[in-house]
Design a protein around this motif. Structure first.
Motif, PDB file in Angstrom:
ATOM      1  N   LYS A  27       0.857  -1.179   0.000  1.00  0.00           N
ATOM      2  CA  LYS A  27       0.000   0.000   0.000  1.00  0.00           C
ATOM      3  C   LYS A  27       0.901   1.239   0.000  1.00  0.00           C
ATOM      4  N   ARG A  28       0.632   2.135  -0.926  1.00  0.00           N
ATOM      5  CA  ARG A  28       1.492   3.307  -1.112  1.00  0.00           C
ATOM      6  C   ARG A  28       0.847   4.575  -0.544  1.00  0.00           C
ATOM      7  N   PRO A  29       1.671   5.557  -0.164  1.00  0.00           N
ATOM      8  CA  PRO A  29       1.122   6.879   0.150  1.00  0.00           C
ATOM      9  C   PRO A  29       0.463   7.494  -1.086  1.00  0.00           C
ATOM     10  N   LEU A  30      -0.494   8.366  -0.850  1.00  0.00           N
ATOM     11  CA  LEU A  30      -1.122   9.127  -1.935  1.00  0.00           C
ATOM     12  C   LEU A  30      -0.890  10.609  -1.707  1.00  0.00           C
ATOM     13  N   VAL A  87     -10.707  10.030  -0.826  1.00  0.00           N
ATOM     14  CA  VAL A  87      -9.469   9.254  -0.915  1.00  0.00           C
ATOM     15  C   VAL A  87      -9.437   8.180   0.168  1.00  0.00           C
ATOM     16  N   LYS A  88      -9.847   8.539   1.362  1.00  0.00           N
ATOM     17  CA  LYS A  88      -9.893   7.550   2.447  1.00  0.00           C
ATOM     18  C   LYS A  88     -10.862   6.415   2.100  1.00  0.00           C
ATOM     19  N   GLU A  89     -11.968   6.746   1.453  1.00  0.00           N
ATOM     20  CA  GLU A  89     -12.929   5.727   1.047  1.00  0.00           C
ATOM     21  C   GLU A  89     -12.344   4.856  -0.061  1.00  0.00           C
ATOM     22  N   ALA A  90     -11.626   5.493  -0.997  1.00  0.00           N
ATOM     23  CA  ALA A  90     -11.001   4.739  -2.092  1.00  0.00           C
ATOM     24  C   ALA A  90      -9.963   3.758  -1.561  1.00  0.00           C
ATOM     25  N   TYR A  94      -8.642   0.281  -3.244  1.00  0.00           N
ATOM     26  CA  TYR A  94      -7.374   0.340  -3.956  1.00  0.00           C
ATOM     27  C   TYR A  94      -6.211   0.303  -2.965  1.00  0.00           C
ATOM     28  N   PRO A  95      -5.000  -0.044  -3.439  1.00  0.00           N
ATOM     29  CA  PRO A  95      -3.858  -0.196  -2.522  1.00  0.00           C
ATOM     30  C   PRO A  95      -3.260   1.129  -2.064  1.00  0.00           C
TER      31      PRO A  95
END
Length: 266
Positions: A27-30, A87-90, A94-95
């Motif tokens: 899981k990567r930072p966004l 984004v938190k919901e995504a 997503y990773p």
């Protein structure tokens, strides 16, 4: 009267795959980008090209196309709050690491990002979620940001943001006056030759971050005009005056800083 429902924002995602033969569970930072444009328009030079650069450095990216004039405060700020929650919901699908969401802003977008750093836990955004801590960005990346409504203000940005209330409200939206111990960590860069948004904007912010012992990193580059973005051919202007080798390394510097903050947050 301008109401929030009259305006819409757009959130565009640029996401990395998690490959089975590399690290299927990674899981990567966004990094959530707010382009600049003086609250009048949105700069394409500070949107997708920056997203592609950040992708190459290993991050997920989202670009927020927020509302500008005639939209006034706090419409764009609330749109950014909703984008953070989206984004938190995504991250459930997503990773994306939901604990590592950074907000990046350029110029007036830097003011928007910094405003979010100041207001994420305030009543102004409290109705967006029952868990207001979900709004808190892990950190801010501020690129030649508009900060102050005082002597060094970028006057037109505040005029478009506040309309007829500009003289009454601009000091209240001077970010250097809003820094508390709850302000997120910051990476900030500016150029000494910036004649549009004076470097004192960043210096005033850094002074307050240091005083409040907020984790921060600041880079002052000696050369270059306002609005350099990446400083590369990819984000050059039609006039050819927006390439600058001095600043071209800032994304790598910011990436190292993001990874350091991410490690601290576990």
């Amino acid at each position: 009267m301008i109401v929030e429902e009259e305006f819409q924002a757009k959130l565009t995602y640029y996401l990395q795959e998690s490959y089975q033969d590399i690290d299927p569970n990674r899981k990567r930072p966004l990094i959530l980008i707010c382009p600049g444009g003086g609250y009048e328009n949105l700069s394409n030079r500070e949107a997708e090209p920056v997203a592609f650069k950040l992708l190459s450095l290993g991050f997920h990216v989202a670009v927020l196309s927020y509302s500008v004039a005639p939209a006034e405060f706090p419409i764009a700020l609330r749109q950014l709050g909703k984008a953070m929650l989206a984004v938190k919901e995504a991250a459930k699908v997503y990773p994306i690491d939901p604990k590592q969401i950074f907000v990046m802003g350029f110029s007036a977008g830097g003011h928007l990002a910094a405003s979010f750093g100041a207001f994420w836990n305030q009543p102004l955004l409290a109705d967006l979620t029952e868990r207001q801590k979900d709004l808190c960005p892990t950190g801010l990346i501020l690129c030649y940001p508009v900060i102050s409504g005082g002597v060094y203000q970028h006057e037109s940005s505040f005029q478009r943001l506040l309309g007829k209330l500009v003289e009454e409200k601009k000091e209240e939206l001077s970010i250097e006056r809003l820094v508390t111990e709850k302000f997120p960590p910051c990476f900030v860069w500016h150029t000494l030759e910036d004649q549009v948004v004076p470097v004192q904007n960043s210096l005033l912010l850094i002074e307050q971050l240091v005083e409040k012992q907020i984790f921060c990193e600041f880079h002052l580059f000696p050369k270059g005009p306002h609005g350099l973005s990446l400083g590369t051919k990819e984000t050059d202007s039609p006039n050819g005056d927006m390439q600058n080798r001095d600043v071209q390394g800032w994304p790598e510097m910011a990436a190292r800083w993001v990874n350091e903050v991410s490690l601290q947050n576990g």
